[in-house]
Design an enzyme around this catalytic site. Sequence first.
Site, PDB file in Angstrom:
ATOM      1  N   ARG A 162       0.810  -1.216   0.000  1.00 11.60           N
ATOM      2  CA  ARG A 162       0.000   0.000   0.000  1.00 11.60           C
ATOM      3  C   ARG A 162       0.850   1.276   0.000  1.00 11.60           C
ATOM      4  NH1 ARG A 162      -2.218  -3.658  -1.040  1.00 11.60           N
ATOM      5  NH2 ARG A 162      -4.192  -4.544  -0.314  1.00 11.60           N
ATOM      6  N   SER A 200     -11.493   0.203   3.130  1.00 13.96           N
ATOM      7  CA  SER A 200     -10.740  -0.057   4.354  1.00 13.96           C
ATOM      8  C   SER A 200     -10.136   1.244   4.866  1.00 13.96           C
ATOM      9  CB  SER A 200      -9.636  -1.076   4.090  1.00 13.96           C
ATOM     10  OG  SER A 200     -10.187  -2.310   3.673  1.00 13.96           O
ATOM     11  N   GLU A 234      -5.666   4.726   5.880  1.00 15.09           N
ATOM     12  CA  GLU A 234      -5.385   4.536   4.458  1.00 15.09           C
ATOM     13  C   GLU A 234      -5.829   5.735   3.632  1.00 15.09           C
ATOM     14  OE1 GLU A 234      -6.242   1.121   1.065  1.00 15.09           O
ATOM     15  OE2 GLU A 234      -6.048   0.574   3.157  1.00 15.09           O
TER      16      GLU A 234
END
Length: 356
Positions: free
Chosen positions: A166, A243, A348
Site C-alpha cells: 500500500r 478499508s 489509508e
Amino acid sequence: MREEHGVPLSGLTTMRVGGPAARLVTVESTDELVDAVREVDDADEPLLILSGGSNLVVADAGFAGTVVRIATSGVVRESVDSCGGAMVRVAAGEGWDGVVARAVDEGWAGVEALSGIPGLTGATPIQNVGAYGQEVAQTIAQVRVWDRQEQAVRTFFNADCAFTYRHSRFKGSDRHVVLDVLFQLEVADLSRPIAYAALADGLGVGLGARVPLAETRAAVLDQRRRRGMVLDPADHDTWSCGSFFTNPVLSQDGFDALAERAAGRLGSEVSPPRFAEPDGRVKTSAAWLIDHAGFGKGFGLPAPAALSTKHTLAVTNRGGASASDILALARQVRDGVEEAFGIRLVNEPVLVGETL
C-alpha cells in the site's frame, strides 16, 4: 477545461463528506491537466488533485484553493503478443473497475482480482492498490507523471516506483501528478494463480489454481459486495473509503509481543492472524484487531458515523455525517486498538484539512 466555484466536495467523494472548493477545475486531457497544475503552481496557490474521491476525507471547511479534478480518458493497447503480453496504456482519469472489466473481456490477465475497487486508474500506483492476492505493482510497467518540482513530464519504470504494501514513491508527496499508467498484462483466458484463501474457497479451487477470468471477476465482486465494498448509493455500508486502516506490518519481535498481549487479553488459545512478508516481517489483520478490541460490525449505530455492518475495517457515513463525525469515530477505533494491543493503526485514506 471547466471552472466552477464553491462546489461542495462531498458530492465528489465516496465518503460523501467535505465542504466546498474555492475553485474547481475539471480537466479532460493530459495537456489540460498539466496546464491547470502549472497555472496553480505559478500563482503559488494551494492545490488539491482530485481523482475518484474514493480514498479521500475532506474537512467540513472544504478546500481554500484550487481543486483539479481529473476526467481524462483513454485505454490504448500499444502492443499484444503471446510472449510479451498486452501492453496497455490507461489515462489517469479512467475508472479503474471499467479497466478491469475490459481486461477480462479482452483476455488480459493480471488485474482480475482487483475488480470492484472504486476510483480512477491514476490513483492505483500511488498506494499500490491491492486485494485478493493481487496488487497493481505486479502488472505496472511504467507510470508517466508531471513532476511539479522539475516542471517536466517524467516516466518511472516499475523498479523506480519503490512499490511496497500500500505504498510507493508517489505516496505522501504532492510532487508527482500521474498522467497515465502502462500495464503489462498476460494474454490468457485464465486468471493469474489464485493467491487468496477466501477467494479460492469461493471459487471451489485450491490456492495456485487458474480459473476463467470472468469467473474470477464474478467471485471477487461477490465477496466485495458481501463486505459492502462495491459502491451502491442505496447501501450506506458503501458510503465509505473502503478499508479505513491498513494492515499492520510488524517485525517478528513486534508480532510476538502482539501475540502475547492478545493471549493475555483473550486467552492463550487466541492468536492474531499472521501472514509472512518476503522481507521477514509479519503482516497481521487490522480488521481482527478492531473486532477484538471491542469494535464490532455496526459499532456506533445509530450515530451518523458508524462501522460498516458488513466489515469492521470500513468507517461509514450513515447519511448526514460530517467529516468531524467520521474522524471522531476513526480516532476512537484507532485509540481503542492501541490501548488493547499496543498497535497504532495507520489510516489509508488521505485527509485534507484534518488530521487523525
